[in-house]
Structures are given as C-alpha cells and as structure tokens.
Scaffold this active site. Structure first.
Site, PDB file in Angstrom:
ATOM      1  CG  ASP A 188      -0.365   0.242   2.528  1.00 12.43           C
ATOM      2  OD1 ASP A 188       0.884   0.328   2.618  1.00 12.43           O
ATOM      3  OD2 ASP A 188      -1.119   0.356   3.520  1.00 12.43           O
TER       4      ASP A 188
ATOM      5  CB  CYS B 216       1.188  -2.209   4.785  1.00  5.85           C
ATOM      6  SG  CYS B 216       1.058  -3.234   6.248  1.00  5.85           S
TER       7      CYS B 216
ATOM      8  CB  THR C 262       2.652  -1.987  10.945  1.00 10.01           C
ATOM      9  OG1 THR C 262       1.427  -2.483  10.363  1.00 10.01           O
ATOM     10  CG2 THR C 262       2.411  -0.611  11.553  1.00 10.01           C
TER      11      THR C 262
ATOM     12  CG  HIS D 276      11.541 -24.334  11.865  1.00 10.21           C
ATOM     13  ND1 HIS D 276      11.781 -24.238  13.222  1.00 10.21           N
ATOM     14  CD2 HIS D 276      12.674 -24.838  11.326  1.00 10.21           C
ATOM     15  CE1 HIS D 276      13.018 -24.662  13.479  1.00 10.21           C
ATOM     16  NE2 HIS D 276      13.575 -25.022  12.338  1.00 10.21           N
TER      17      HIS D 276
ATOM     18  CG  HIS E 182      10.061 -28.054  10.868  1.00 11.49           C
ATOM     19  ND1 HIS E 182       9.836 -27.527  12.122  1.00 11.49           N
ATOM     20  CD2 HIS E 182      11.376 -28.368  10.819  1.00 11.49           C
ATOM     21  CE1 HIS E 182      10.982 -27.509  12.800  1.00 11.49           C
ATOM     22  NE2 HIS E 182      11.933 -28.023  12.029  1.00 11.49           N
TER      23      HIS E 182
END
Ligand code: RB5
Length: 140
Positions: free
Chosen positions: A7, A64, A66, A97, A132
C-alpha cells in the site's frame, strides 16, 4: 516467480526490493500499488494471495506501514502462510520451519538495509520438511 504488493505505506520499500530483485535476476510480478497515493492494503494483499493460490507465483512479499495489516489480510486465505518479519532469524525460520509463502514487512518499522537482508535470507532459505511438514499439514 515472486508476487509483490504494497500500500502507500510500503511503496518506497517495495521500490528498493524491486531494485534488489532486478540486480539479482530474480523474476517478479508487481501487483501494485504503483505510487504513494492512499489505498486500502487488503486489496493488494488479495492480489498477491490470488497470484499464489492460482499458481501464477510461488512466493510473495507484501509491504505496508507496519506489515501487520498485510499479514492479517493474507492469512485469511486458505493455503497462505504469511510471516511478518522484523529480524533475519525470524525470516530464516519462517521459511525453514513454517514454509511461509509470503513475507510481510513494515516500511515504517524497519530500515531499508535490514529489510533487504530479511528479503535476501527469506528468499534463499528452503523448507526443512520432516517434523515441520507435519505441523504445517496440521494448519492446512
Ligand atoms: C496506512 O496508513 C497503514 O495503516 C498501513 O500501511 C498498515 O500499516 C496497516 O497495517
């Protein structure tokens, strides 16, 4: 093929990641946004998750401000394992993992150089499988 999306809060970092991918001859497709005008991050998260779930791309990077909005949106989609990473250890282990197929980054949280190191390690690390895989299969 790597799907890219951002964004307005992640646009500048996406441009740096594009330079890195071009310099390293890594194929990518840019799903926008294409400038820093204000847009809604879930729209771009969905473009990238569609590219992966439809088989056009095998990995994605979403950026973005954050990285949180992008990771919340991307992880709503079945088959997507989006990892928000702010350090190189998490980036490596999210591939080894968790078999993460999307890397989320926060342009307003981490610096460009750390972000590029994270991208580099994330793209170079393979899934270890074994125990995993059993755990990822439980998620799916
Ligand atoms: C946009 O201002 C900002 O909210 C967005 O980039 C992101 O940080 C959301 O999680």
């Amino acid at each position: 093929m790597i799907a890219l999306g951002c964004d307005h809060g992640g646009y500048e970092l996406k441009q740096e990641i594009i330079k890195y991918l071009e310099e390293n001859n890594l194929p990518f497709k840019d799903f926008g946004c294409y400038d820093n005008s204000s847009v809604d991050y879930p729209i771009y998260a969905r473009k990238v998750t569609d590219a992966i779930t439809h088989g056009e791309c095998d990995k994605g990077i979403l950026i973005c401000g954050t990285g949180i909005g992008m990771s919340i949106a991307a992880n709503k989609v079945r088959g997507i394992r989006a990892a928000l990473c702010g350090d190189t250890y998490s980036a490596r282990v999210s591939r080894a993992h968790n078999n993460a197929n999307i890397l989320c980054l926060g342009e307003r949280v981490i610096g460009e150089h750390l972000a590029l190191d994270i991208v580099d390690i994330w793209l170079k690390t393979g899934f270890e499988g074994g125990r995993h895989k059993r755990r990822v299969d439980i998620i799916e």
